[in-house]
Design an enzyme around this catalytic site. Structure first.
Site, PDB file in Angstrom:
ATOM      1  N   SER A   1       6.289  47.742  28.861  1.00  0.00           N
ATOM      2  CA  SER A   1       5.878  46.506  29.528  1.00  0.00           C
ATOM      3  C   SER A   1       5.988  45.339  28.550  1.00  0.00           C
ATOM      4  O   SER A   1       7.053  45.089  28.010  1.00  0.00           O
ATOM      5  CB  SER A   1       4.471  46.660  30.112  1.00  0.00           C
ATOM      6  OG  SER A   1       4.157  45.618  31.009  1.00  0.00           O
TER       7      SER A   1
ATOM      8  N   GLU B   1      13.394  47.747  33.848  1.00  0.00           N
ATOM      9  CA  GLU B   1      12.378  47.999  34.861  1.00  0.00           C
ATOM     10  C   GLU B   1      11.542  46.746  35.012  1.00  0.00           C
ATOM     11  O   GLU B   1      11.568  45.862  34.161  1.00  0.00           O
ATOM     12  CB  GLU B   1      11.479  49.178  34.459  1.00  0.00           C
ATOM     13  CG  GLU B   1      10.689  49.001  33.148  1.00  0.00           C
ATOM     14  CD  GLU B   1       9.387  48.230  33.304  1.00  0.00           C
ATOM     15  OE1 GLU B   1       8.817  48.222  34.418  1.00  0.00           O
ATOM     16  OE2 GLU B   1       8.926  47.623  32.317  1.00  0.00           O
TER      17      GLU B   1
ATOM     18  N   HIS C   1       6.566  51.058  35.539  1.00  0.00           N
ATOM     19  CA  HIS C   1       5.127  51.043  35.787  1.00  0.00           C
ATOM     20  C   HIS C   1       4.785  52.070  36.866  1.00  0.00           C
ATOM     21  O   HIS C   1       4.389  51.745  37.986  1.00  0.00           O
ATOM     22  CB  HIS C   1       4.684  49.642  36.204  1.00  0.00           C
ATOM     23  CG  HIS C   1       4.759  48.633  35.105  1.00  0.00           C
ATOM     24  ND1 HIS C   1       5.957  48.165  34.618  1.00  0.00           N
ATOM     25  CD2 HIS C   1       3.785  47.998  34.404  1.00  0.00           C
ATOM     26  CE1 HIS C   1       5.716  47.284  33.656  1.00  0.00           C
ATOM     27  NE2 HIS C   1       4.407  47.169  33.513  1.00  0.00           N
TER      28      HIS C   1
END
Length: 350
Positions: A144, A249, A320
């Site tokens: 992230s 992502e 995630h």
């Protein structure tokens, strides 16, 4: 129990002397640094927990994170500022960078893992002493917002870093198995989505991967969260995309924003000479209220990747999601877009 008392009940990092933040200790050059593999994590090793992005506001998630790493056989040491807070961040910029320096300098610590993500890593990436990190290579992981740090450290030092679950992630059997295999057992695994689940479904409805453009190629792995990676464009910490396999992502982004971020990558030259592309999970990336006239994700991905002339597949277990791969940034891998697999060509750890 209040937060201050909770902090007092948890171990703190051992004190070290003041550390400089000579961010220019390893000068940025166009030349690619040789890959530097960290030592594998072994049962009994101490791992340092850091909060380079958001603060941890509740005691239970921290306790669960510590217990998960202990269940892996690791000893856990909290950074001196791991439970600090300034606004949404896990301490001041200086404090968050200091915890990273302390753990890299401490030969009793085998690796560093972020407690959680959020935001803020871009505020400290230019505060890191990359010379210190290269002198003390060790495991460094997160995903992230930590996309910023794992790519910057790899670019500036050559150290293979890890797009890995946070300490506070959901450690499913799938996630744990892949983390162990890569980071603790020194395997060079074949990364493939799981097959159909039991339950009587006629066809597999979950964890599907599919080919966008056929082919097979080899290259270094770079990538992570699209929003974070695109925000690094033009900086001295921007990855080297030449000949790389790019994986991406994201979560909670409107489709038009995904389009804009991919345009940033293209305009910055990141898509010009890739070897291949792996698209992970774009969780809750939807048109948004009043935006149902937008392109679909299928159309956006086809626009940016369909004409590159390189293998591309979509749906990899990256992102995630509870069940996720661990990926080594800077390691050599082979993409097979027809089989929807990534195969590491050598162990990422020694």
């Amino acid at each position: 129990m209040d937060r201050r008392h909770f902090l007092q009940t948890l171990p703190a990092a051992a004190p070290l002397g003041a550390l400089g933040t000579a961010a220019g200790a390893v000068p940025m050059t166009a030349e690619r640094l040789p890959a530097l593999r960290p030592r594998r994590l072994r049962p009994g090793d101490a791992i340092g927990l850091i909060s380079p992005a958001n603060a941890s506001f509740e005691r239970e998630p921290v306790a669960l994170a510590i217990e998960a790493l202990q269940a892996l056989g690791l000893k856990v040491q909290l950074g001196a500022h791991a439970l600090s807070r300034r606004g949404q961040f896990g301490g001041s910029d200086a404090e968050r960078a200091e915890d990273i320096h302390r753990f890299f300098a401490d030969d009793g610590i085998a690796g560093l893992l972020a407690l959680t993500g959020g935001s803020g890593c871009a505020r400290i990436v230019d505060r890191l002493d990359y010379g210190l990190i290269r002198q003390h290579p060790k495991f460094f992981g997160g995903f992230s917002d930590v996309t910023c740090l794992i790519n910057a450290i790899q670019r500036r030092t050559g150290l293979i870093t890890f797009h890995a679950p946070f300490a506070g992630s959901t450690w499913t059997a799938f996630t744990t198995r892949h983390f162990r295999a890569l980071v603790m057992e020194g395997e060079a695994p074949l990364l493939r989505n799981p097959g159909g689940e039991a339950g009587g479904d006629l066809v597999q409805a979950h964890d599907r991967a599919w080919t966008v453009r056929s082919g097979r190629a080899r290259g270094r792995l770079v990538g992570g969260n699209l929003a974070v990676l695109s925000a690094m464009a033009g900086s001295a910490y921007w990855p080297d995309f030449d000949g790389a396999i790019l994986f991406l992502e994201d979560i909670n982004e409107y489709i038009y924003r995904v389009d804009r971020m991919l345009a940033t990558l293209r305009l910055a030259g990141a898509l010009r000479s890739l070897a291949g592309v792996v698209l992970g999970q774009f969780t809750k990336c939807e048109p948004g209220d009043g935006n149902y006239g937008t392109l679909t994700l299928d159309e956006v991905f086809e626009d940016y990747f369909g004409a590159l002339g390189v293998p591309v597949y979509r749906g990899a277990m990256i992102g995630h999601i509870p069940r996720k791969f661990t990926l080594p940034i800077g390691a050599e891998a082979e993409i097979d877009a027809d089989a929807c697999t990534l195969r590491l060509l050598a162990p990422a750890v020694t």
